[in-house]
Design an enzyme around this catalytic site. Sequence first.
Site, PDB file in Angstrom:
ATOM      1  N   GLU A   1       1.229   0.020  10.192  1.00 19.57           N
ATOM      2  CA  GLU A   1      -0.228  -0.235  10.148  1.00 19.57           C
ATOM      3  C   GLU A   1      -1.016   0.954  10.692  1.00 19.57           C
ATOM      4  OE1 GLU A   1      -1.755  -4.143  10.636  1.00 19.57           O
ATOM      5  OE2 GLU A   1       0.139  -5.083  10.067  1.00 19.57           O
TER       6      GLU A   1
ATOM      7  N   THR B   1       0.040   5.211  11.980  1.00 23.85           N
ATOM      8  CA  THR B   1       0.706   5.872  13.117  1.00 23.85           C
ATOM      9  C   THR B   1      -0.309   6.120  14.242  1.00 23.85           C
ATOM     10  OG1 THR B   1       0.147   8.054  12.265  1.00 23.85           O
ATOM     11  CG2 THR B   1       2.271   7.133  11.566  1.00 23.85           C
TER      12      THR B   1
ATOM     13  N   ILE C   1      14.607   0.422  34.961  1.00 23.04           N
ATOM     14  CA  ILE C   1      14.735  -0.553  36.060  1.00 23.04           C
ATOM     15  C   ILE C   1      16.058  -1.316  35.934  1.00 23.04           C
ATOM     16  CG2 ILE C   1      13.769  -2.732  36.962  1.00 23.04           C
ATOM     17  CD1 ILE C   1      10.953  -1.477  36.296  1.00 23.04           C
TER      18      ILE C   1
ATOM     19  N   ASP D   1      -8.010  -2.768   9.611  1.00 22.07           N
ATOM     20  CA  ASP D   1      -8.828  -2.882  10.830  1.00 22.07           C
ATOM     21  C   ASP D   1      -8.473  -4.170  11.580  1.00 22.07           C
ATOM     22  OD1 ASP D   1     -10.278  -0.565  10.495  1.00 22.07           O
ATOM     23  OD2 ASP D   1     -12.095  -1.537   9.758  1.00 22.07           O
TER      24      ASP D   1
ATOM     25  N   GLY E   1      18.645  -0.089  34.672  1.00 19.53           N
ATOM     26  CA  GLY E   1      19.735   0.878  34.859  1.00 19.53           C
ATOM     27  C   GLY E   1      20.765   0.759  33.755  1.00 19.53           C
TER      28      GLY E   1
ATOM     29  N   ALA F   1       2.876   8.410  -0.361  1.00 20.39           N
ATOM     30  CA  ALA F   1       1.583   8.031   0.223  1.00 20.39           C
ATOM     31  C   ALA F   1       1.840   7.116   1.419  1.00 20.39           C
ATOM     32  CB  ALA F   1       0.710   7.324  -0.811  1.00 20.39           C
ATOM     33  N   GLY F   2       2.020   7.744   2.581  1.00 23.56           N
ATOM     34  CA  GLY F   2       2.238   6.997   3.821  1.00 23.56           C
ATOM     35  C   GLY F   2       0.938   7.000   4.606  1.00 23.56           C
TER      36      GLY F   2
ATOM     37  N   LEU G   1       0.848  -1.200   0.000  1.00 24.35           N
ATOM     38  CA  LEU G   1       0.000   0.000   0.000  1.00 24.35           C
ATOM     39  C   LEU G   1       0.887   1.255   0.000  1.00 24.35           C
ATOM     40  CD1 LEU G   1      -2.774   1.458   0.403  1.00 24.35           C
ATOM     41  CD2 LEU G   1      -2.502   1.089   2.865  1.00 24.35           C
TER      42      LEU G   1
HETATM   43  N1  COS Z   1     -13.514   0.157   6.615  1.00 25.63           N
HETATM   44  C1  COS Z   1     -14.293   0.297   5.494  1.00 25.63           C
HETATM   45  N2  COS Z   1     -14.309   1.432   4.752  1.00 25.63           N
HETATM   46  C2  COS Z   1     -13.525   2.436   5.152  1.00 25.63           C
HETATM   47  C3  COS Z   1     -12.719   2.368   6.299  1.00 25.63           C
HETATM   48  C4  COS Z   1     -12.734   1.157   7.043  1.00 25.63           C
HETATM   49  N3  COS Z   1     -11.984   1.001   8.126  1.00 25.63           N
HETATM   50  N4  COS Z   1     -12.045   3.522   6.451  1.00 25.63           N
HETATM   51  C5  COS Z   1     -12.435   4.318   5.436  1.00 25.63           C
HETATM   52  N5  COS Z   1     -13.325   3.650   4.658  1.00 25.63           N
HETATM   53  C6  COS Z   1     -14.012   4.162   3.476  1.00 25.63           C
HETATM   54  C7  COS Z   1     -14.846   5.381   3.852  1.00 25.63           C
HETATM   55  O1  COS Z   1     -16.122   5.000   4.316  1.00 25.63           O
HETATM   56  C8  COS Z   1     -14.912   6.153   2.562  1.00 25.63           C
HETATM   57  O2  COS Z   1     -15.904   5.560   1.758  1.00 25.63           O
HETATM   58  P1  COS Z   1     -16.891   6.460   0.828  1.00 25.63           P
HETATM   59  O3  COS Z   1     -15.941   7.144  -0.141  1.00 25.63           O
HETATM   60  O4  COS Z   1     -17.784   5.475   0.174  1.00 25.63           O
HETATM   61  O5  COS Z   1     -17.568   7.409   1.743  1.00 25.63           O
HETATM   62  C9  COS Z   1     -13.558   5.862   1.915  1.00 25.63           C
HETATM   63  O6  COS Z   1     -13.072   4.647   2.519  1.00 25.63           O
HETATM   64  C10 COS Z   1     -12.560   6.964   2.143  1.00 25.63           C
HETATM   65  O7  COS Z   1     -12.425   7.122   3.536  1.00 25.63           O
HETATM   66  P2  COS Z   1     -11.912   8.450   4.241  1.00 25.63           P
HETATM   67  O8  COS Z   1     -12.637   9.611   3.647  1.00 25.63           O
HETATM   68  O9  COS Z   1     -11.976   8.250   5.708  1.00 25.63           O
HETATM   69  O10 COS Z   1     -10.402   8.484   3.747  1.00 25.63           O
HETATM   70  P3  COS Z   1      -9.243   9.478   4.129  1.00 25.63           P
HETATM   71  O11 COS Z   1      -8.418   9.658   2.932  1.00 25.63           O
HETATM   72  O12 COS Z   1      -9.773  10.669   4.838  1.00 25.63           O
HETATM   73  O13 COS Z   1      -8.285   8.694   5.152  1.00 25.63           O
HETATM   74  C11 COS Z   1      -7.353   7.308   6.835  1.00 25.63           C
HETATM   75  C12 COS Z   1      -8.542   7.679   5.921  1.00 25.63           C
HETATM   76  C13 COS Z   1      -6.495   8.469   7.233  1.00 25.63           C
HETATM   77  C14 COS Z   1      -7.990   6.695   8.045  1.00 25.63           C
HETATM   78  C15 COS Z   1      -6.536   6.257   6.047  1.00 25.63           C
HETATM   79  O14 COS Z   1      -5.890   6.856   4.953  1.00 25.63           O
HETATM   80  C16 COS Z   1      -5.549   5.498   6.888  1.00 25.63           C
HETATM   81  O15 COS Z   1      -5.900   4.598   7.646  1.00 25.63           O
HETATM   82  N6  COS Z   1      -4.239   5.836   6.735  1.00 25.63           N
HETATM   83  C17 COS Z   1      -3.187   5.115   7.347  1.00 25.63           C
HETATM   84  C18 COS Z   1      -2.785   4.010   6.440  1.00 25.63           C
HETATM   85  C19 COS Z   1      -1.920   3.020   7.116  1.00 25.63           C
HETATM   86  O16 COS Z   1      -2.293   2.437   8.124  1.00 25.63           O
HETATM   87  N7  COS Z   1      -0.767   2.804   6.523  1.00 25.63           N
HETATM   88  C20 COS Z   1       0.146   1.868   7.048  1.00 25.63           C
HETATM   89  C21 COS Z   1       0.720   1.158   5.911  1.00 25.63           C
HETATM   90  S1  COS Z   1       0.192  -0.418   5.736  1.00 25.63           S
HETATM   91  S2  COS Z   1       1.461  -1.436   6.847  1.00 25.63           S
END
Ligand code: COS
Length: 382
Positions: free
Chosen positions: A363, A365, A337, A240, A339, A129-130, A124
Amino acid sequence: MALDIDTREHLIETLRRFVAERLRPIEAQVAENDAIPDDVLGEMRDLGLYGLSIPEEYGGLDLSMEDECLVGIELGRTSPAFRSAFGTNVGIGSQGLVMFGTPEQKAKWLPGIASGEIVTSFALTEPEAGSDSAAVRTRATRDGDVYVLNGTKRYITNARRAGLFTVMARSNPDIKGGGGVSAFLVPSDLTGLSVGKSEKKMGQQGAHIHDVNFENVRVPVENLLGAEGEGFKVAMQVLDRGRLHIAGICVGVAERLLADCVAYASERKQFGQAIANFQLIQGMIADSKTEALAARALTLESARKRDLGENVTLEAAASKYYASEMVGRVADRAVQIFGGAGYIADYGIERLYRDVRIFRIYEGTSQIQQIVIARETMKRGG
Ligand code: COS
């Protein structure tokens, strides 16, 4: 599937013994060599660790999320690098396929993933794109019955060993956010796919991350995972689940550190007595124990909710956020602890202190978890 109590206890006991007798004695060697010996990887395969979460019909153990977290707690009692070897097969590398794969896709790959014959990776993150993972730039351009992938993925765990990648790429450049992203199952032997060097890291030596480059990689359309444009949601749902798994590992490392602290504080004498007798030491042990118990309870409760089919986006983020921050504090107190000995490599405490730092980053931050928790709390009205 939830295991019955006897089977669960047998599995936990087997793993506890494997961790204590086989993995802990070689922790320092693995860190030193930055490699897990092949025979140990083979034993992990034989124990079924690569297939913990894969459905039974494909040869896995099909553990419930709660059981997987309990297993994670046991595995957390040793260097997290060991878990990393099969962690992608159990979690982010396989779960997109388990949750969204077609019967044909599952039949083709899941048996090999469950046995550990095929190692999987989740691709991903990119250079640009982090945390903002919806901004992926890797392109997937349809050309007849293939998608042509071009781009670079970054910090991809197990990429060198991977036989199969789950790749999130932009299939519709006109849609800027997550809606333009699709997920693909990409075998590592496709022409144009190459894996970069193993990055030198702060901790978890023995676990490896790499860049993965795609140069006109032609992926058959039948390798699309889920519907076109659904790739970001696939990734979010995979995360999740993965966040609960990571929370379990954090609890395990914290429990390990606590045991090490108690043993050391009982042995180490200053001012004529064991330092465990001093209330300022006891205060640190009490704080670490309380927080480890809280993280364990939160993680297992969240996992049970997921097993009941509830949406746990909030709970998974909260578990990962709390448990990863918690283990950072526990590791810091452990150094205190111990030391001076806590700062010396021979005791292994400074190694775990470095190892746990990434839990607050990968996964998602801590700051991303906070955003997810706040958004979901507001959505739920409190
Ligand atoms: N489950 C199902 N759908 C989800 C969801 C989830 N947990 N989180 C978001 N979505 C859906 C939203 O419902 C939205 O859908 P619609 O467009 O139909 O409304 C869509 O995805 C976009 O979601 P959102 O608007 O929340 O996206 P954002 O770009 O604002 O960002 C975050 C969401 C910041 C939460 C996300 O980019 C994220 O988790 N980033 C971190 C990524 C990560 O963990 N990277 C680590 C690398 S992998 S080891």
